[in-house]
Design a protein around this motif. Structure first.
Motif, PDB file in Angstrom:
ATOM      1  N   ILE A  78      24.872  91.236 -58.894  1.00  0.00           N
ATOM      2  CA  ILE A  78      23.437  91.010 -58.906  1.00  0.00           C
ATOM      3  C   ILE A  78      22.767  92.311 -59.350  1.00  0.00           C
ATOM      4  O   ILE A  78      23.003  93.369 -58.766  1.00  0.00           O
ATOM      5  N   ILE A  79      21.961  92.224 -60.375  1.00  0.00           N
ATOM      6  CA  ILE A  79      21.280  93.403 -60.902  1.00  0.00           C
ATOM      7  C   ILE A  79      19.803  93.285 -60.568  1.00  0.00           C
ATOM      8  O   ILE A  79      19.157  92.279 -60.883  1.00  0.00           O
ATOM      9  N   LEU A  80      19.273  94.309 -59.947  1.00  0.00           N
ATOM     10  CA  LEU A  80      17.864  94.335 -59.583  1.00  0.00           C
ATOM     11  C   LEU A  80      17.127  95.315 -60.489  1.00  0.00           C
ATOM     12  O   LEU A  80      17.687  96.310 -60.947  1.00  0.00           O
ATOM     13  N   ASP A  81      15.861  95.017 -60.700  1.00  0.00           N
ATOM     14  CA  ASP A  81      14.999  95.911 -61.468  1.00  0.00           C
ATOM     15  C   ASP A  81      14.060  96.583 -60.476  1.00  0.00           C
ATOM     16  O   ASP A  81      13.435  95.918 -59.649  1.00  0.00           O
ATOM     17  N   LYS A  84       8.914 102.486 -60.031  1.00  0.00           N
ATOM     18  CA  LYS A  84       8.206 103.376 -59.127  1.00  0.00           C
ATOM     19  C   LYS A  84       6.710 103.104 -59.249  1.00  0.00           C
ATOM     20  O   LYS A  84       6.127 103.188 -60.317  1.00  0.00           O
ATOM     21  N   VAL A  85       6.105 102.762 -58.102  1.00  0.00           N
ATOM     22  CA  VAL A  85       4.674 102.496 -58.047  1.00  0.00           C
ATOM     23  C   VAL A  85       4.098 103.497 -57.042  1.00  0.00           C
ATOM     24  O   VAL A  85       4.268 103.344 -55.838  1.00  0.00           O
ATOM     25  N   GLY A  86       3.409 104.498 -57.536  1.00  0.00           N
ATOM     26  CA  GLY A  86       2.888 105.534 -56.649  1.00  0.00           C
ATOM     27  C   GLY A  86       4.046 106.343 -56.084  1.00  0.00           C
ATOM     28  O   GLY A  86       4.857 106.888 -56.819  1.00  0.00           O
ATOM     29  N   HIS A  87       4.108 106.389 -54.767  1.00  0.00           N
ATOM     30  CA  HIS A  87       5.195 107.107 -54.103  1.00  0.00           C
ATOM     31  C   HIS A  87       6.313 106.165 -53.639  1.00  0.00           C
ATOM     32  O   HIS A  87       7.233 106.591 -52.963  1.00  0.00           O
ATOM     33  N   SER A  88       6.228 104.897 -53.985  1.00  0.00           N
ATOM     34  CA  SER A  88       7.194 103.906 -53.514  1.00  0.00           C
ATOM     35  C   SER A  88       7.911 103.256 -54.686  1.00  0.00           C
ATOM     36  O   SER A  88       7.420 103.244 -55.814  1.00  0.00           O
ATOM     37  N   TRP A  89       9.071 102.699 -54.398  1.00  0.00           N
ATOM     38  CA  TRP A  89       9.824 101.928 -55.370  1.00  0.00           C
ATOM     39  C   TRP A  89       9.664 100.452 -55.037  1.00  0.00           C
ATOM     40  O   TRP A  89       9.762 100.039 -53.892  1.00  0.00           O
ATOM     41  N   VAL A  90       9.436  99.621 -56.048  1.00  0.00           N
ATOM     42  CA  VAL A  90       9.276  98.176 -55.881  1.00  0.00           C
ATOM     43  C   VAL A  90      10.399  97.510 -56.645  1.00  0.00           C
ATOM     44  O   VAL A  90      10.589  97.764 -57.843  1.00  0.00           O
ATOM     45  N   ALA A  91      11.146  96.650 -55.957  1.00  0.00           N
ATOM     46  CA  ALA A  91      12.286  95.966 -56.578  1.00  0.00           C
ATOM     47  C   ALA A  91      11.856  94.575 -57.018  1.00  0.00           C
ATOM     48  O   ALA A  91      11.132  93.859 -56.319  1.00  0.00           O
ATOM     49  N   TYR A  92      12.321  94.187 -58.204  1.00  0.00           N
ATOM     50  CA  TYR A  92      12.052  92.865 -58.739  1.00  0.00           C
ATOM     51  C   TYR A  92      13.378  92.161 -58.964  1.00  0.00           C
ATOM     52  O   TYR A  92      14.378  92.787 -59.277  1.00  0.00           O
ATOM     53  N   GLY A  93      13.354  90.857 -58.828  1.00  0.00           N
ATOM     54  CA  GLY A  93      14.543  90.054 -59.134  1.00  0.00           C
ATOM     55  C   GLY A  93      15.436  89.776 -57.952  1.00  0.00           C
ATOM     56  O   GLY A  93      16.416  89.055 -58.076  1.00  0.00           O
ATOM     57  N   TRP A  94      15.121  90.290 -56.787  1.00  0.00           N
ATOM     58  CA  TRP A  94      15.975  90.061 -55.618  1.00  0.00           C
ATOM     59  C   TRP A  94      15.854  88.641 -55.090  1.00  0.00           C
ATOM     60  O   TRP A  94      16.742  88.131 -54.448  1.00  0.00           O
ATOM     61  N   ASP A  95      14.732  87.954 -55.397  1.00  0.00           N
ATOM     62  CA  ASP A  95      14.514  86.601 -54.896  1.00  0.00           C
ATOM     63  C   ASP A  95      14.881  85.542 -55.919  1.00  0.00           C
ATOM     64  O   ASP A  95      14.693  84.355 -55.676  1.00  0.00           O
ATOM     65  N   GLN A  96      15.399  85.932 -57.058  1.00  0.00           N
ATOM     66  CA  GLN A  96      15.762  84.979 -58.098  1.00  0.00           C
ATOM     67  C   GLN A  96      17.277  84.761 -58.088  1.00  0.00           C
ATOM     68  O   GLN A  96      18.038  85.717 -57.956  1.00  0.00           O
ATOM     69  N   ALA A  97      17.676  83.514 -58.221  1.00  0.00           N
ATOM     70  CA  ALA A  97      19.093  83.202 -58.247  1.00  0.00           C
ATOM     71  C   ALA A  97      19.679  83.613 -59.607  1.00  0.00           C
ATOM     72  O   ALA A  97      19.036  83.431 -60.637  1.00  0.00           O
ATOM     73  N   PRO A  98      20.888  84.181 -59.628  1.00  0.00           N
ATOM     74  CA  PRO A  98      21.476  84.558 -60.902  1.00  0.00           C
ATOM     75  C   PRO A  98      21.836  83.300 -61.712  1.00  0.00           C
ATOM     76  O   PRO A  98      22.201  82.267 -61.154  1.00  0.00           O
TER      77      PRO A  98
END
Length: 99
Positions: A78-81, A84-98
């Motif tokens: 599983i590859i996540l994207d 960096k938004v401000g001082h935090s990291w935001v992950a995308y793709g964790w809720d999508q099925a491969p």
């Protein structure tokens, strides 16, 4: 056998009373033994039920822990994207099925 005497002589009346007292004590001891046997049997039964429940919970957890690993291995990594938004990291793709 206990000889019951009164002033050095055998007394048949006291012998009968001692027999009745002996029978009563024997009955009381048997009643206590029955109660203790029932308590012990209930303890063993309860312990068996609790151990069976513990094994059932363990088996369920074991099965649930093993199933997702097998599905993940079959689907590939599983590859996540992450961005960096401000001082935090935001992950995308964790809720999508491969696919």
């Amino acid at each position: 056998m206990v000889r019951v005497t009164w002033n050095g002589r055998r007394n048949p009346a006291l012998a009968g009373v001692s027999w009745l007292v002996g029978a009563a004590v024997t009955f009381a001891a048997a009643a206590v033994a029955v109660v203790l046997a029932v308590v012990f049997a209930a303890t063993v039964a309860l312990a068996t039920i609790l151990v069976g429940g513990l094994i059932a919970v363990w088996a369920t957890v074991w099965k649930l822990r093993r199933a997702p690993q097998l599905q993940r291995a079959a689907a590939g990594p599983i590859i996540l994207d992450a961005r960096k938004v401000g001082h935090s990291w935001v992950a995308y793709g964790w809720d999508q099925a491969p696919h």
